[in-house]
Design an enzyme around this catalytic site. Sequence first.
Site: not given
Length: 498
Positions: A190, A266, A301, A400
């Site tokens: 996906k 993750e 990330c 973030e």
Amino acid sequence: MAKTKQDYEKMAENLSFPTKAFINGKFVDAKSGKTMEAVNPATGKVFASFSTCDENDVDEAVKVAQKTFERGVWSKMHPTERKKVLLKFADIIENNLEELAVLETLDSGKPIGEVMSTDIPEAIHAIRWHAEFTDKRYGQISPSGDGAVGLVVKEPVGVVACIMPWNFPIMTTTWKLAPALAEGNSVILKPATQTSLTTLRLAELAAEAGIPEGVIQVLPGSGSIIGKALGLHKGINAISFTGSTEVGCKLLEYSAQSNLKKIALELGGKSPFILCDDVKDLSKAVSAALAASFWNTGQNCTANTRIFVPESRKDECVELMLKGLEKDWRIGEPMNPVNNMGPMITEAHFKNVMSYIEKGINEGCKVAVGGHSLDIGSGIYVAPTLFVDPKLDSEIMKHEIFGPVSCIIGVKSNEEAIKLANETEYGLQATLFTDNLQNAHIFARQLKAGTVSVNKYCEGDITTPFGGLKMSGFGGQDNAEAAHEQYSELKTIFINLN
């Protein structure tokens, strides 16, 4: 001869690539017939439309994947034969490197130079590494004495769903696909809604390499619809996900509500960079801090957006960072190979990043450079931004941002830097610079992160596990031998000899 911006733009104009879902070895329309538009982030222009799947397509893909797995055309193939096919797959990708790089840049806005030198070579390396590991994985014999033989064997988990992010589309796809295939699983990919096209092209190349029909399916479309359907589907045995912490938590819920499928996560990060007070030469450390902050235009990330430096050297560090930004970090059209920073992925994400910058300014945080957008192409470019000594509880220090926005903070001691570095809900990566070997060992162990890099900003390499702690997910889920564990099951076969 090195390619120019005009060369890559001409290649982009002549590109041919699949845009339909890939199920059972064929490109097919979504059952609903719906499509989505692929928008070039650099120009804001639509350059393709692609199938957008839903729950019905998920059901079809799972049925195909299950039947293929049970037939054993891949799952029961000798590991050495699987290895040969995967190595051929890597070779074919390498032969199509430029084409894939241009498509990746078109779709994601990533600088073409970075894709050519890092993303696709790393993807090829990942496939080759896991391919070579395919026939080198051993089970165990238990110490059960002379009266019995206990065999501990590793078997493929079955049907695996891999849900990818948009910031490193082709690289993260191969990080998951390669070990999952090496173990003999059937895989449903996906891709992120914003970046689906290179994944579809990879499926086409996999078929060319000889991976049997039904082993790989690709379902582009809405993450909220397809992700939920995959998470709740009882025919899925494992899910590997890279993305936001919020979605990762949802997938754990879906697993509990369905069949307790294995979940590997993750997730987000707010990673620290620590300059110890024993470092004499700042040049290498500052260069690494810039890369840690602004690589992939900050859409990363593991971006080190909290830079802790000795208070006495803060001004010098800021000055060197500003000089380094001006000298080495060029933002502009991603098809131009001289640029190493590009646009934000979408206008919505651009607005979100700019809102954080505005919050920082409104909270009184000092801006050393940037703090504004740039009038380039589509207009969703953010100038590299560095805040100096923001409040520790400010929005830009806690959340973030996923853009080219970083903070540098002066501290009184190494111990204070470690303490502040750990004061976050995330624990993905940390970077430590020190000239003292003892400090390297002690502080690296004290930092709460899945990966700690010392005297270099990095995430390790294909031989080292990668993953997070705390709200960044589960450590060691991608790369190395550890990646194979999430795509396999342990089975004990206990044979009585009496």
